[in-house]
Design a protein around this motif. Structure first.
Motif, PDB file in Angstrom:
ATOM      1  N   TYR A 104       7.173 -15.802   2.913  1.00 19.86           N
ATOM      2  CA  TYR A 104       7.392 -15.639   1.398  1.00 19.86           C
ATOM      3  C   TYR A 104       5.841 -15.526   0.959  1.00 19.86           C
ATOM      4  CZ  TYR A 104      12.224 -17.600   2.054  1.00 19.86           C
ATOM      5  OH  TYR A 104      13.501 -17.572   2.443  1.00 19.86           O
ATOM      6  N   ALA A 105       6.016 -15.249  -0.180  1.00 14.11           N
ATOM      7  CA  ALA A 105       4.606 -15.077  -0.974  1.00 14.11           C
ATOM      8  C   ALA A 105       4.849 -15.482  -2.404  1.00 14.11           C
ATOM      9  CB  ALA A 105       3.931 -13.611  -1.040  1.00 14.11           C
ATOM     10  N   ILE A 106       3.645 -16.040  -3.264  1.00  7.57           N
ATOM     11  CA  ILE A 106       3.875 -16.343  -4.613  1.00  7.57           C
ATOM     12  C   ILE A 106       3.440 -14.971  -5.469  1.00  7.57           C
ATOM     13  CG2 ILE A 106       2.939 -17.772  -6.400  1.00  7.57           C
ATOM     14  CD1 ILE A 106       4.807 -19.196  -4.260  1.00  7.57           C
ATOM     15  N   VAL A 107       4.097 -14.620  -6.431  1.00 14.36           N
ATOM     16  CA  VAL A 107       3.722 -13.587  -7.111  1.00 14.36           C
ATOM     17  C   VAL A 107       2.264 -13.767  -7.780  1.00 14.36           C
ATOM     18  CG1 VAL A 107       4.391 -12.155  -8.993  1.00 14.36           C
ATOM     19  CG2 VAL A 107       6.214 -12.734  -7.580  1.00 14.36           C
ATOM     20  N   GLY A 108       1.409 -12.689  -7.774  1.00 12.08           N
ATOM     21  CA  GLY A 108       0.338 -12.963  -8.302  1.00 12.08           C
ATOM     22  C   GLY A 108      -1.058 -13.666  -7.595  1.00 12.08           C
ATOM     23  N   ASP A 109      -0.444 -14.309  -6.442  1.00 12.56           N
ATOM     24  CA  ASP A 109      -1.467 -14.945  -5.755  1.00 12.56           C
ATOM     25  C   ASP A 109      -1.659 -14.265  -4.404  1.00 12.56           C
ATOM     26  OD1 ASP A 109      -1.367 -17.106  -7.452  1.00 12.56           O
ATOM     27  OD2 ASP A 109      -0.280 -18.563  -6.025  1.00 12.56           O
ATOM     28  N   GLU A 110      -2.665 -14.648  -3.840  1.00 15.22           N
ATOM     29  CA  GLU A 110      -2.993 -13.524  -2.495  1.00 15.22           C
ATOM     30  C   GLU A 110      -2.603 -14.267  -1.419  1.00 15.22           C
ATOM     31  OE1 GLU A 110      -7.203 -13.796  -0.678  1.00 15.22           O
ATOM     32  OE2 GLU A 110      -7.468 -12.143  -2.174  1.00 15.22           O
ATOM     33  N   SER A 111      -1.982 -13.287  -0.584  1.00 15.02           N
ATOM     34  CA  SER A 111      -1.332 -13.786   0.696  1.00 15.02           C
ATOM     35  C   SER A 111      -2.023 -13.075   1.647  1.00 15.02           C
ATOM     36  CB  SER A 111       0.072 -13.336   0.813  1.00 15.02           C
ATOM     37  OG  SER A 111       0.806 -14.103  -0.276  1.00 15.02           O
ATOM     38  N   ILE A 112      -1.947 -13.493   3.031  1.00 18.70           N
ATOM     39  CA  ILE A 112      -3.060 -13.193   4.149  1.00 18.70           C
ATOM     40  C   ILE A 112      -1.985 -12.662   5.418  1.00 18.70           C
ATOM     41  CG2 ILE A 112      -4.706 -13.633   5.916  1.00 18.70           C
ATOM     42  CD1 ILE A 112      -5.764 -13.348   3.027  1.00 18.70           C
ATOM     43  N   ILE A 113      -2.462 -11.433   5.840  1.00 21.06           N
ATOM     44  CA  ILE A 113      -1.849 -10.847   7.101  1.00 21.06           C
ATOM     45  C   ILE A 113      -2.646 -10.817   8.094  1.00 21.06           C
ATOM     46  CG2 ILE A 113      -0.307  -9.103   7.941  1.00 21.06           C
ATOM     47  CD1 ILE A 113       0.922  -8.465   5.319  1.00 21.06           C
ATOM     48  N   ARG A 114      -2.696 -11.368   9.199  1.00 19.93           N
ATOM     49  CA  ARG A 114      -3.491 -11.337  10.330  1.00 19.93           C
ATOM     50  C   ARG A 114      -3.033 -10.489  11.412  1.00 19.93           C
ATOM     51  NH1 ARG A 114      -7.607 -14.928  12.059  1.00 19.93           N
ATOM     52  NH2 ARG A 114      -7.861 -14.996  14.330  1.00 19.93           N
ATOM     53  N   VAL A 115      -3.846  -9.363  11.593  1.00 22.56           N
ATOM     54  CA  VAL A 115      -3.431  -8.411  12.419  1.00 22.56           C
ATOM     55  C   VAL A 115      -4.533  -7.901  13.466  1.00 22.56           C
ATOM     56  CG1 VAL A 115      -1.983  -7.321  10.831  1.00 22.56           C
ATOM     57  CG2 VAL A 115      -4.246  -6.367  11.130  1.00 22.56           C
ATOM     58  N   ARG A 116      -3.807  -7.519  14.665  1.00 23.19           N
ATOM     59  CA  ARG A 116      -5.105  -6.989  15.727  1.00 23.19           C
ATOM     60  C   ARG A 116      -4.677  -5.734  16.272  1.00 23.19           C
ATOM     61  NH1 ARG A 116      -4.576  -8.385  21.105  1.00 23.19           N
ATOM     62  NH2 ARG A 116      -2.774  -9.774  20.686  1.00 23.19           N
ATOM     63  N   VAL A 117      -5.465  -4.970  16.474  1.00 28.07           N
ATOM     64  CA  VAL A 117      -5.363  -3.704  17.143  1.00 28.07           C
ATOM     65  C   VAL A 117      -5.519  -3.831  18.829  1.00 28.07           C
ATOM     66  CG1 VAL A 117      -5.911  -1.176  17.250  1.00 28.07           C
ATOM     67  CG2 VAL A 117      -6.057  -2.386  15.240  1.00 28.07           C
ATOM     68  N   ALA A 118      -4.544  -3.804  19.788  1.00 27.17           N
ATOM     69  CA  ALA A 118      -4.540  -3.911  21.039  1.00 27.17           C
ATOM     70  C   ALA A 118      -4.152  -2.653  21.762  1.00 27.17           C
ATOM     71  CB  ALA A 118      -3.492  -5.305  21.484  1.00 27.17           C
ATOM     72  N   GLY A 119      -4.573  -2.861  23.144  1.00 27.45           N
ATOM     73  CA  GLY A 119      -4.138  -1.726  24.060  1.00 27.45           C
ATOM     74  C   GLY A 119      -5.051  -0.607  23.985  1.00 27.45           C
ATOM     75  N   ASP A 120      -6.245  -0.503  23.102  1.00 32.45           N
ATOM     76  CA  ASP A 120      -7.202   0.439  23.190  1.00 32.45           C
ATOM     77  C   ASP A 120      -7.955   0.673  24.439  1.00 32.45           C
ATOM     78  OD1 ASP A 120      -8.687   2.564  22.240  1.00 32.45           O
ATOM     79  OD2 ASP A 120      -8.316   1.901  20.277  1.00 32.45           O
ATOM     80  N   ALA A 121      -7.983   1.886  24.861  1.00 36.88           N
ATOM     81  CA  ALA A 121      -8.781   2.055  26.169  1.00 36.88           C
ATOM     82  C   ALA A 121     -10.182   1.634  26.180  1.00 36.88           C
ATOM     83  CB  ALA A 121      -8.747   3.484  26.576  1.00 36.88           C
ATOM     84  N   LYS A 122     -10.875   1.862  24.611  1.00 38.83           N
ATOM     85  CA  LYS A 122     -12.189   1.719  24.511  1.00 38.83           C
ATOM     86  C   LYS A 122     -12.382   0.432  23.502  1.00 38.83           C
ATOM     87  CE  LYS A 122     -16.162   3.709  22.397  1.00 38.83           C
ATOM     88  NZ  LYS A 122     -16.587   5.032  21.645  1.00 38.83           N
ATOM     89  N   ALA A 123     -12.790  -0.825  24.060  1.00 39.91           N
ATOM     90  CA  ALA A 123     -12.901  -1.868  23.512  1.00 39.91           C
ATOM     91  C   ALA A 123     -13.944  -1.957  22.204  1.00 39.91           C
ATOM     92  CB  ALA A 123     -13.114  -3.305  24.517  1.00 39.91           C
ATOM     93  N   GLY A 124     -13.347  -2.373  21.154  1.00 37.90           N
ATOM     94  CA  GLY A 124     -14.487  -2.436  19.967  1.00 37.90           C
ATOM     95  C   GLY A 124     -14.551  -1.271  18.927  1.00 37.90           C
ATOM     96  N   ALA A 125     -13.717  -0.319  19.670  1.00 44.14           N
ATOM     97  CA  ALA A 125     -13.333   0.934  18.737  1.00 44.14           C
ATOM     98  C   ALA A 125     -12.902   0.506  17.277  1.00 44.14           C
ATOM     99  CB  ALA A 125     -12.556   2.038  19.371  1.00 44.14           C
ATOM    100  N   ILE A 126     -13.451   1.126  16.249  1.00 42.62           N
ATOM    101  CA  ILE A 126     -12.955   0.788  15.009  1.00 42.62           C
ATOM    102  C   ILE A 126     -11.788   1.591  14.679  1.00 42.62           C
ATOM    103  CG2 ILE A 126     -13.696   1.155  12.637  1.00 42.62           C
ATOM    104  CD1 ILE A 126     -15.317  -1.032  14.419  1.00 42.62           C
ATOM    105  N   VAL A 127     -10.862   1.066  14.305  1.00 43.78           N
ATOM    106  CA  VAL A 127      -9.453   1.833  13.850  1.00 43.78           C
ATOM    107  C   VAL A 127      -9.099   1.516  12.612  1.00 43.78           C
ATOM    108  CG1 VAL A 127      -7.032   1.953  14.766  1.00 43.78           C
ATOM    109  CG2 VAL A 127      -8.630   1.221  16.420  1.00 43.78           C
ATOM    110  N   PRO A 128      -8.817   2.632  11.812  1.00 43.90           N
ATOM    111  CA  PRO A 128      -8.420   2.586  10.415  1.00 43.90           C
ATOM    112  C   PRO A 128      -6.990   1.752  10.219  1.00 43.90           C
ATOM    113  CG  PRO A 128      -9.059   4.706  11.027  1.00 43.90           C
ATOM    114  CD  PRO A 128      -8.958   3.942  12.249  1.00 43.90           C
ATOM    115  N   VAL A 129      -6.863   1.030   9.357  1.00 44.45           N
ATOM    116  CA  VAL A 129      -5.528   0.199   9.158  1.00 44.45           C
ATOM    117  C   VAL A 129      -5.009   0.237   7.703  1.00 44.45           C
ATOM    118  CG1 VAL A 129      -4.211  -1.872   9.010  1.00 44.45           C
ATOM    119  CG2 VAL A 129      -6.120  -1.332  10.789  1.00 44.45           C
ATOM    120  N   THR A 130      -3.782   1.038   7.679  1.00 42.36           N
ATOM    121  CA  THR A 130      -3.332   1.093   6.122  1.00 42.36           C
ATOM    122  C   THR A 130      -2.284   0.289   5.856  1.00 42.36           C
ATOM    123  OG1 THR A 130      -1.955   3.056   6.784  1.00 42.36           O
ATOM    124  CG2 THR A 130      -4.238   3.437   6.039  1.00 42.36           C
ATOM    125  N   VAL A 131      -2.071  -0.322   4.518  1.00 43.43           N
ATOM    126  CA  VAL A 131      -1.128  -1.166   4.135  1.00 43.43           C
ATOM    127  C   VAL A 131      -0.450  -0.412   2.918  1.00 43.43           C
ATOM    128  CG1 VAL A 131      -0.674  -3.445   3.268  1.00 43.43           C
ATOM    129  CG2 VAL A 131      -2.588  -3.168   4.964  1.00 43.43           C
TER     130      VAL A 131
END
Length: 687
Positions: free
Chosen positions: A186-213
């Protein structure tokens, strides 16, 4: 199998007496040194055994086959990565070997998830396969899987047979995928909500991966995340209802599937407690009715002022005798104005409280997304009316100066029959004794410049007018007698329903939108609801998860409401469009655990195999591992081989009973012991 059974010819108490007699004879013979003592004891013993009637029993046995389970994992993590051909090869080869064993009963079960069930669970599947099998006949189980199982370890506590896992796939292959570590439901209309994500399984650790929402198909955020490092993405919802939030990452260097590069979340955005300011010009029954309605709504925070004394009034009343405070107009209409979701003026008339600048602030507040409800009073037709102030530019109705004080029953207009605020009000007033609403007795005549007239009064004159202006909304109730319905006068009417819907429409409740496209999801059935004041033409366009577009034709349900029902087969997001209106439908699970991680692994199954005395074997092109059958202690020490328990269980099919000492043999033995005793006695007499 032989066993001995005693079938005494006499009661045990009598047999016990005979046995005691044999002992006494033996004791007497030993004491007096009788030469025939032992022969007599033998005679009596043979007789005693004959009375016991011992029988030799021989069992006829039929050995029972052991039961072995073959559980085949054909879930999404297998099919999405192309491992099903390998799974089929292992399954066929294993079944061929097991079926060659005559004393094995092979049971096969396949785990599939065409409806995208949330995970692969093997403990329950095994329990079902062995539900009618005694535990002492279970030889073991083979599980053909990629290791991605989702059972709780405690689910395997009852398993006391070896679990042998045959693993498919390549444990060295990586797969870039998106992991949702934390997301709100649930989220409140007009308030900021946080989604915590992680990119896993990449052969190259630390690689910068674009994320779109994207929210409901509209891209709102573009971010980036270092591989294997959690990041927080803030999102803000601007309307109520369930929204589809899609997060997507680019394709990596190593991919087993691209389906887990995109994650769909269903987040329900709700409003926090709504702030309503009620400003009344004078106490009265209508004011009390509106106030009680707002106070009874748990979602509303009400601030109420009745303006009786202007702040600039000068008189000789001592300050310590004043019971009322001056109206805080500067704070409410300059500083905190935009904190309110709705302002209600009940029979208010200008008394010098609000300067023109404050009224201009209120007009700007509405245009920018606020809402006003004006319940007219006698001052509405005078120069002190709000319609004669700067607020007049946002009010849809202007007074003609005439007050109609005569009885009338409010009537739903043609447009009102199509508007969700009033479309079914008439049915709420119908009873067996009364099919009309109670009458009102005052109406302030007005001219409507814009907006929608939903209720009419005397001579079809406007009674309730709704309008949209800019981003905000305005409503005018051109009578102060709605309280008669609440009192039940002449049967009353749906005053509470009307006022509640009116207030919620002003505060932009989604299900009260008069022009909208909505969809309800029931399993895999979509119900489309299209509301329109002007009628609907043309079909609704539906775009499925596979990108295929379909047209759905609507049918009139009731005035202002067209509906359609559509069955769908695939889970995912369905986008629906009709003219300028869009909506989405989420079918099935939004977070598919099966696709969260599709890498082949033994991390989950290895502890289960060790605890049950089973094994973990990675399938190779060379063929199946060797399989050994034996006792539980024997297979527990196997290395390089898969073990199955040989239980050697049987059922008795018949019994053969044979007397241990046939009657003729007993008779001969008795005669011989008697002759022997007689001879010994005769020799003693002769000597």
């Amino acid at each position: 199998m032989l066993s001995l059974e005693i079938n005494p010819a006499l009661p045990w108490w009598l047999l016990s007496g005979i046995g005691l007699l044999v002992l006494l004879v033996l004791a007497y013979g030993i004491i007096v040194r009788a030469p025939s003592a032992w022969s007599r004891v033998i005679f009596l013993t043979i007789g005693f055994i004959a009375l016991l009637n011992p029988t030799v029993i021989r069992q006829e046995r039929a050995y029972l086959s052991d039961v072995v389970a073959v559980l085949v994992d054909e879930s999404l993590s297998q099919s999405a990565t192309g491992r099903l051909a390998q799974v089929a090869g292992i399954s066929e080869g294993l079944q061929e070997w097991l079926l060659e064993e005559d004393d094995l009963d092979v049971r096969l079960s396949i785990i599939r998830d065409p409806d995208r069930q949330d995970g692969t669970f093997i403990a329950g599947a095994l329990s079902e396969m062995f539900s009618d099998v005694p535990t002492d006949r279970i030889a073991g189980a083979f599980v053909i899987t990629d290791g991605q199982i989702h059972d709780d370890p405690s689910d395997f506590m009852h398993i006391n047979y070896p679990l042998n896992f045959l693993l498919t796939g390549d444990p060295e292959k990586n797969d870039r995928h998106l992991v949702i570590e934390e997301a709100p439901s649930y989220a409140i209309v007009g308030d900021e909500s946080i989604i915590r994500v992680r990119v896993a399984g990449d052969a190259k650790a630390g690689a910068i991966v674009p994320v779109t929402v994207s929210i409901n198909g509209q891209r709102v955020i573009e971010s980036s995340a270092p591989s294997d490092t959690p990041i927080e993405i803030p999102i803000i919802f601007d309307k109520e209802g369930v929204s589809a939030v899609e997060l997507q990452i680019d394709e990596g260097e190593q991919e087993l599937t691209l389906e887990n590069n995109r994650v769909l979340l269903a987040i329900n955005a709700v409003r926090s407690r709504l702030s309503v300011m009620l400003v009344s010009g004078a106490p009265g029954p209508g004011l009390r009715s509106v106030r009680n309605l707002l106070k009874a709504d748990p979602a509303v925070d009400l601030v109420h002022f009745t303006v009786l004394r202007p702040p600039n009034k000068q008189d000789l009343t001592p300050v310590d005798e004043l019971s009322l405070i001056p109206f805080p107009s500067d704070e409410l209409f300059s500083v905190r104005l935009r904190e309110f979701d709705l302002i209600i003026f009940d029979r208010y008339h200008r008394r010098g409280i609000f300067p023109a600048s404050y009224l201009n602030n209120i007009a700007d507040y509405v245009v920018d997304g606020g809402a006003i409800l004006d319940i007219a009073g006698p001052s509405f037709v005078t120069p002190l009316s709000l319609a004669a102030s700067p607020l007049g530019k946002i009010l849809p109705a202007r007074p003609t100066g005439e007050v109609l004080e005569q009885a009338f029953a409010p009537t739903v207009s043609e447009r009102g029959n199509r508007h969700p605020v009033t479309n079914d009000l008439k049915s709420l007033g119908e009873t067996a004794a009364n099919s009309t609403w109670g009458r009102w007795f005052r109406l302030f005549d007005s001219e409507v410049n814009r907006g929608e007239v939903l209720l009419t009064g005397v001579g079809d004159r406007p009674l309730l007018v709704l309008d949209r202006i800019g981003e905000g909304r305005v409503a005018q109730l051109l009578s102060d007698h709605s309280w008669l319905w609440a009192r039940g006068y002449e049967g009353g009417g749906p005053q509470q329903v009307l006022m509640r819907r009116l207030v919620h429409w002003l505060m932009k409740q989604p299900d009260l939108e008069e022009n909208s496209l909505a969809v309800e999801v029931d399993n895999k059935k979509l119900k489309l609801v299209r509301r329109s004041l002007d009628g609907v033409t043309g079909p609704v366009t539906m775009i499925g998860p596979d990108g295929v577009s379909q047209e759905i034709f609507l049918a009139a349900d009731k005035p202002g409401l067209d509906t359609a029902i559509k069955d769908v087969s695939e889970a995912g997001i369905y986008r629906l469009e009709h003219n300028d209106f869009q909506t989405i439908a989420i079918v099935g699970e939004t977070k598919v655990r099966e696709l969260a991680d599709v890498r082949a692994t033994q991390n989950f199954v290895e502890p289960l195999a060790a605890a049950s005395g089973g094994s973990v074997t990675w399938f190779e092109a060379g063929g199946l591992p060797s399989i050994t059958r034996g006792s539980r202690s024997k297979i527990s020490d196997l290395e390089g081989s898969v073990g199955l328990i040989r239980n050697d269980q049987y059922e008795v099919t018949g019994l053969n009973k044979v007397a241990m000492l046939p009657g003729l043999a007993l008779l001969c033995m008795l005669l011989m012991s008697a002759i022997w005793s007689w001879r010994q006695e005769g020799q003693k007499v002769a000597s």
